[in-house]
Enzyme design. Structure first.
Site, PDB file in Angstrom:
ATOM      1  N   ARG A  98      29.813   3.097  20.970  1.00 33.82           N
ATOM      2  CA  ARG A  98      29.088   3.910  22.351  1.00 33.82           C
ATOM      3  C   ARG A  98      27.708   3.108  22.301  1.00 33.82           C
ATOM      4  NH1 ARG A  98      23.779   4.280  21.045  1.00 33.82           N
ATOM      5  NH2 ARG A  98      24.907   4.208  18.769  1.00 33.82           N
ATOM      6  N   PRO A 142       9.063  -9.768  24.810  1.00 29.65           N
ATOM      7  CA  PRO A 142       8.516  -9.795  23.495  1.00 29.65           C
ATOM      8  C   PRO A 142       7.551  -9.420  22.577  1.00 29.65           C
ATOM      9  CG  PRO A 142       9.304 -11.493  24.357  1.00 29.65           C
ATOM     10  CD  PRO A 142       9.652 -10.256  25.669  1.00 29.65           C
ATOM     11  N   HIS A 144       6.693  -6.464  23.161  1.00 30.76           N
ATOM     12  CA  HIS A 144       5.417  -5.027  23.005  1.00 30.76           C
ATOM     13  C   HIS A 144       7.141  -4.095  23.127  1.00 30.76           C
ATOM     14  CE1 HIS A 144       2.392  -5.895  24.118  1.00 30.76           C
ATOM     15  NE2 HIS A 144       2.420  -6.704  25.269  1.00 30.76           N
ATOM     16  N   TRP A 170      15.603  -8.011  23.869  1.00 33.42           N
ATOM     17  CA  TRP A 170      16.624  -7.189  23.292  1.00 33.42           C
ATOM     18  C   TRP A 170      17.353  -6.316  24.024  1.00 33.42           C
ATOM     19  CZ3 TRP A 170      17.380  -9.151  19.045  1.00 33.42           C
ATOM     20  CH2 TRP A 170      16.558  -9.248  17.710  1.00 33.42           C
ATOM     21  N   CYS A 247      14.033   8.204  29.880  1.00 34.13           N
ATOM     22  CA  CYS A 247      15.634   7.697  30.003  1.00 34.13           C
ATOM     23  C   CYS A 247      15.784   8.151  28.299  1.00 34.13           C
ATOM     24  CB  CYS A 247      16.083   6.419  30.730  1.00 34.13           C
ATOM     25  SG  CYS A 247      15.064   6.366  32.341  1.00 34.13           S
ATOM     26  N   ASN A 249      15.284   9.393  25.728  1.00 34.47           N
ATOM     27  CA  ASN A 249      15.620  10.859  25.489  1.00 34.47           C
ATOM     28  C   ASN A 249      17.177  10.991  25.058  1.00 34.47           C
ATOM     29  OD1 ASN A 249      13.345  11.660  24.210  1.00 34.47           O
ATOM     30  ND2 ASN A 249      12.612  12.744  26.296  1.00 34.47           N
ATOM     31  N   ARG A 277      43.398   4.659  -5.062  1.00 36.48           N
ATOM     32  CA  ARG A 277      42.566   3.667  -5.617  1.00 36.48           C
ATOM     33  C   ARG A 277      42.280   4.145  -7.874  1.00 36.48           C
ATOM     34  NH1 ARG A 277      42.690  -1.185  -7.380  1.00 36.48           N
ATOM     35  NH2 ARG A 277      40.662  -2.536  -8.334  1.00 36.48           N
ATOM     36  N   GLY A 349      35.286  -4.337  -3.936  1.00 31.68           N
ATOM     37  CA  GLY A 349      35.464  -5.441  -3.936  1.00 31.68           C
ATOM     38  C   GLY A 349      36.108  -5.304  -2.309  1.00 31.68           C
ATOM     39  N   GLU A 372      16.321   2.525  20.422  1.00 32.36           N
ATOM     40  CA  GLU A 372      15.290   3.510  20.888  1.00 32.36           C
ATOM     41  C   GLU A 372      14.749   4.423  19.999  1.00 32.36           C
ATOM     42  OE1 GLU A 372      17.103   5.324  23.117  1.00 32.36           O
ATOM     43  OE2 GLU A 372      18.431   3.467  23.840  1.00 32.36           O
TER      44      GLU A 372
HETATM   45  C1  LIG Z   1      21.175  -4.660  18.941  1.00 28.09           C
HETATM   46  C2  LIG Z   1      19.612  -4.198  20.175  1.00 28.09           C
HETATM   47  C3  LIG Z   1      19.845  -3.922  21.401  1.00 28.09           C
HETATM   48  C4  LIG Z   1      18.628  -3.307  21.968  1.00 28.09           C
HETATM   49  N1  LIG Z   1      18.758  -2.939  23.221  1.00 28.09           N
HETATM   50  C5  LIG Z   1      17.804  -2.887  24.207  1.00 28.09           C
HETATM   51  C6  LIG Z   1      17.822  -2.294  25.107  1.00 28.09           C
HETATM   52  O1  LIG Z   1      19.202  -2.496  26.405  1.00 28.09           O
HETATM   53  N2  LIG Z   1      16.732  -2.596  25.690  1.00 28.09           N
HETATM   54  C7  LIG Z   1      15.583  -1.955  26.008  1.00 28.09           C
HETATM   55  O2  LIG Z   1      14.685  -2.032  26.329  1.00 28.09           O
HETATM   56  N3  LIG Z   1      15.223  -3.071  24.422  1.00 28.09           N
HETATM   57  C8  LIG Z   1      16.494  -2.511  23.153  1.00 28.09           C
HETATM   58  N4  LIG Z   1      16.358  -2.819  22.204  1.00 28.09           N
HETATM   59  C9  LIG Z   1      15.551  -3.193  21.493  1.00 28.09           C
HETATM   60  C10 LIG Z   1      14.171  -1.746  20.836  1.00 28.09           C
HETATM   61  O3  LIG Z   1      14.344  -1.468  21.438  1.00 28.09           O
HETATM   62  C11 LIG Z   1      13.399  -2.628  19.758  1.00 28.09           C
HETATM   63  O4  LIG Z   1      13.505  -3.291  19.249  1.00 28.09           O
HETATM   64  C12 LIG Z   1      12.436  -1.509  19.372  1.00 28.09           C
HETATM   65  O5  LIG Z   1      11.917  -0.482  20.566  1.00 28.09           O
HETATM   66  C13 LIG Z   1      11.613  -1.513  18.127  1.00 28.09           C
HETATM   67  O6  LIG Z   1      10.713  -3.158  18.781  1.00 28.09           O
HETATM   68  P1  LIG Z   1      10.741  -4.527  18.038  1.00 28.09           P
HETATM   69  O7  LIG Z   1      11.739  -5.108  17.274  1.00 28.09           O
HETATM   70  O8  LIG Z   1       9.511  -5.280  18.999  1.00 28.09           O
HETATM   71  O9  LIG Z   1       9.556  -3.846  16.955  1.00 28.09           O
HETATM   72  P2  LIG Z   1       7.933  -3.636  16.656  1.00 28.09           P
HETATM   73  O10 LIG Z   1       7.528  -2.422  17.706  1.00 28.09           O
HETATM   74  O11 LIG Z   1       7.892  -4.839  16.159  1.00 28.09           O
HETATM   75  O12 LIG Z   1       7.678  -3.045  15.137  1.00 28.09           O
HETATM   76  C14 LIG Z   1       8.121  -3.549  14.319  1.00 28.09           C
HETATM   77  C15 LIG Z   1       7.884  -2.634  12.830  1.00 28.09           C
HETATM   78  O13 LIG Z   1       6.427  -1.908  13.010  1.00 28.09           O
HETATM   79  C16 LIG Z   1       6.678  -0.394  12.607  1.00 28.09           C
HETATM   80  N5  LIG Z   1       6.029  -0.159  13.693  1.00 28.09           N
HETATM   81  C17 LIG Z   1       5.076  -0.243  14.972  1.00 28.09           C
HETATM   82  N6  LIG Z   1       4.047   0.017  15.161  1.00 28.09           N
HETATM   83  C18 LIG Z   1       4.179   1.321  13.658  1.00 28.09           C
HETATM   84  C19 LIG Z   1       2.349   1.896  14.556  1.00 28.09           C
HETATM   85  N7  LIG Z   1       2.255   2.479  14.892  1.00 28.09           N
HETATM   86  N8  LIG Z   1       2.164   2.906  12.967  1.00 28.09           N
HETATM   87  C20 LIG Z   1       3.824   2.489  12.266  1.00 28.09           C
HETATM   88  N9  LIG Z   1       4.549   1.446  12.094  1.00 28.09           N
HETATM   89  C21 LIG Z   1       4.949   0.587  13.512  1.00 28.09           C
HETATM   90  C22 LIG Z   1       8.128  -0.538  13.519  1.00 28.09           C
HETATM   91  O14 LIG Z   1       8.378   0.510  12.796  1.00 28.09           O
HETATM   92  C23 LIG Z   1       9.157  -1.406  12.571  1.00 28.09           C
HETATM   93  O15 LIG Z   1       9.044  -1.119  11.697  1.00 28.09           O
HETATM   94  C24 LIG Z   1      17.690  -3.257  21.649  1.00 28.09           C
HETATM   95  C25 LIG Z   1      17.155  -3.731  19.902  1.00 28.09           C
HETATM   96  C26 LIG Z   1      18.430  -3.847  19.329  1.00 28.09           C
HETATM   97  C27 LIG Z   1      18.193  -4.532  18.141  1.00 28.09           C
END
Ligand SMILES: Cc1cc2nc3c(=O)[nH]c(=O)nc-3n(C[C@H](O)[C@H](O)[C@H](O)COP(=O)(O)OP(=O)(O)OC[C@H]3O[C@@H](n4cnc5c(N)ncnc54)[C@H](O)[C@@H]3O)c2cc1C
Length: 392
Positions: A98, A142, A144, A170, A247, A249, A277, A349, A372
């Site tokens: 998906r 990395p 943001h 990511w 996008c 959304n 089972r 198990g 997302e």
């Molecule tokens: C397998 C995978 C595929 C992905 N694919 C894509 C992709 O194709 N393109 C793309 O651009 N990105 C992609 N992402 C990135 C994904 O969108 C981000 O990981 C996500 O937006 C969170 O960002 P971060 O990992 O930097 O976490 P952070 O933003 O560092 O957040 C860490 C924690 O802090 C919390 N937090 C952050 N701000 C606040 C706040 N103001 N108040 C309270 N809590 C807060 C968050 O909820 C989270 O629990 C992917 C991620 C994964 C794991």
């Protein structure tokens, strides 16, 4: 093959009566494809951390890439409920499948269709729809993630081209992609979208290894080191964060439907197993503790189905607000991850084995609940919608 008969897939509130014949036909054809293409090889791919060979072309063949993109650009011109049903069936197979369709449809084809020039639409959309071309979407960096507005990736106008520098992290399908829709800041600090093509000097896509989640999906970085991007590759139709957010959304809407499929796969497996089972002389499904779990799973799946159907109606009428989509994404992903975890226990198990899908779905959904927009971020969006106060 699925462990349970496909005729046991739940429609507890007769939602099928609200679908058109075309909706049901589309759902059935994707369901059949998932049974024949995804189910036989998904456990092996996930265990071995490899993608499914030829996946994108197969998705193209069944019309799962850009289903709502106009026919003249290679899409199928379908409505939003069809898109949702396709996502649901794909994620019953695996969230990686998906995700591949979501990224290509909502994060690559959608912005090109909405914000691209006529030349860009004709050049990229048909090949993306057929899966001959693979796209990725670069927003997260990395430093943001939840706060993409603070991104550091930037481009400068060099007269006859743009010069792009920075890095994205990511990124789904980055190691496989032919093009990337990249969001970066211009010299005024405003966010714009650029189409970066594989082969452009200074553009690399290193893979991210060792994931415990979405193991049948490739994830990686997009690195830009003085990449010369032709001026015609700028998306002309949008400036600002609303470009990438629109996008998201579309993709979040698809996720709301998709995760119902993962929950259904876990639920149906648990029902079947609980009837087969036997412990203490009886099927485990005859015990109230197990029935409570199954009853709650079906209740939550039914609520999620109704939420999505009405959201799809709103989306078809262009009335679905970003906050409504956030609510559905947040609710349904939590619903699915809870069902994956709890249903695994019903199998004892056996629930940890690859022959059954629960561990794989539960692990996948750890990514889905994060990407997302995290679970927390969607809650803050709802909170802001209720109070008018930004708590970010
Ligand atoms: C397998 C995978 C595929 C992905 N694919 C894509 C992709 O194709 N393109 C793309 O651009 N990105 C992609 N992402 C990135 C994904 O969108 C981000 O990981 C996500 O937006 C969170 O960002 P971060 O990992 O930097 O976490 P952070 O933003 O560092 O957040 C860490 C924690 O802090 C919390 N937090 C952050 N701000 C606040 C706040 N103001 N108040 C309270 N809590 C807060 C968050 O909820 C989270 O629990 C992917 C991620 C994964 C794991």
């Amino acid at each position: 093959m699925s462990y349970y008969p496909l005729t046991s897939i739940p429609d507890y509130y007769g939602i099928d009566a609200l679908l058109t014949e075309e909706h049901k036909l589309i759902r059935q054809s994707v369901r059949d494809w998932v049974e024949s293409f995804v189910m036989p090889q998904i456990d092996h791919a996930a265990q071995n951390h490899t993608d499914l060979p030829g996946l994108m072309k197969e998705l193209g063949k069944i019309g799962a890439l850009g289903p709502y993109i106009p026919v003249e650009y290679g899409g199928s011109g379908l409505d939003q409920i069809s898109y949702g049903l396709i996502m649901q069936e794909l994620e019953r197979g695996d969230s990686a499948v998906r995700s591949a369709a979501s990224v290509q449809s909502s994060l690559v084809m959608f912005p090109i269709n909405e914000f691209g020039s006529e030349e860009q639409k004709r050049k990229y959309l048909p090949q993306l729809a057929s899966g001959e071309m693979i796209g990725s979407f670069g927003l997260t960096e990395p430093n943001h993630g939840s706060d993409p507005g603070s991104m550091e990736t930037y481009f400068k106008d060099m007269g006859d081209h743009y010069l792009l520098n920075g890095a994205k992290m990511w990124i789904t399908n980055s190691p496989l992609c032919d093009i990337a829709v990249v969001w970066a800041k211009n010299e005024e600090g405003k966010i714009q979208g650029l189409i970066v093509e594989r082969g452009m000097e200074g553009f690399t896509t290193p893979e991210t290894h060792n994931k415990w989640s979405l193991r049948a999906s490739k994830t990686g970085e997009l690195v830009f080191n003085d990449v010369k991007v032709p001026k015609e590759n700028l998306l002309p139709g949008v400036t600002g964060l609303k470009g990438p957010l629109s996008c998201l959304n579309s993709a979040r809407y698809g996720i709301s439907w998709g995760v119902i499929g993962a929950a259904i796969d876990c639920y149906c497996t648990a029902v079947q197993y609980s009837k087969e089972r036997r412990q203490f002389g009886n099927p485990i499904g005859s015990y109230q503790l197990q029935q409570k779990k199954l009853a709650e799973f079906l209740t939550e799946i039914t609520k999620a189905q109704l939420l999505c159907l009405q959201l799809g109606n709103l989306k078809n009428d262009h009335k679905a607000s970003p906050a409504q989509i956030s609510m559905a994404k947040r609710n349904n992903v939590k619903m699915a991850i809870d069902i994956a975890r709890e249903s695994r226990q019903i199998l004892g198990g056996m629930g940890i084995m690859g022959e059954f899908p629960m561990m794989r779905h539960a692990a996948n959904l750890e990514s889905v609940i994060t990407y997302e927009g995290t679970h927390d971020v969607h809650l803050l969006i709802t909170g802001m919608d209720i109070t008018g106060i930004n708590a970010f």
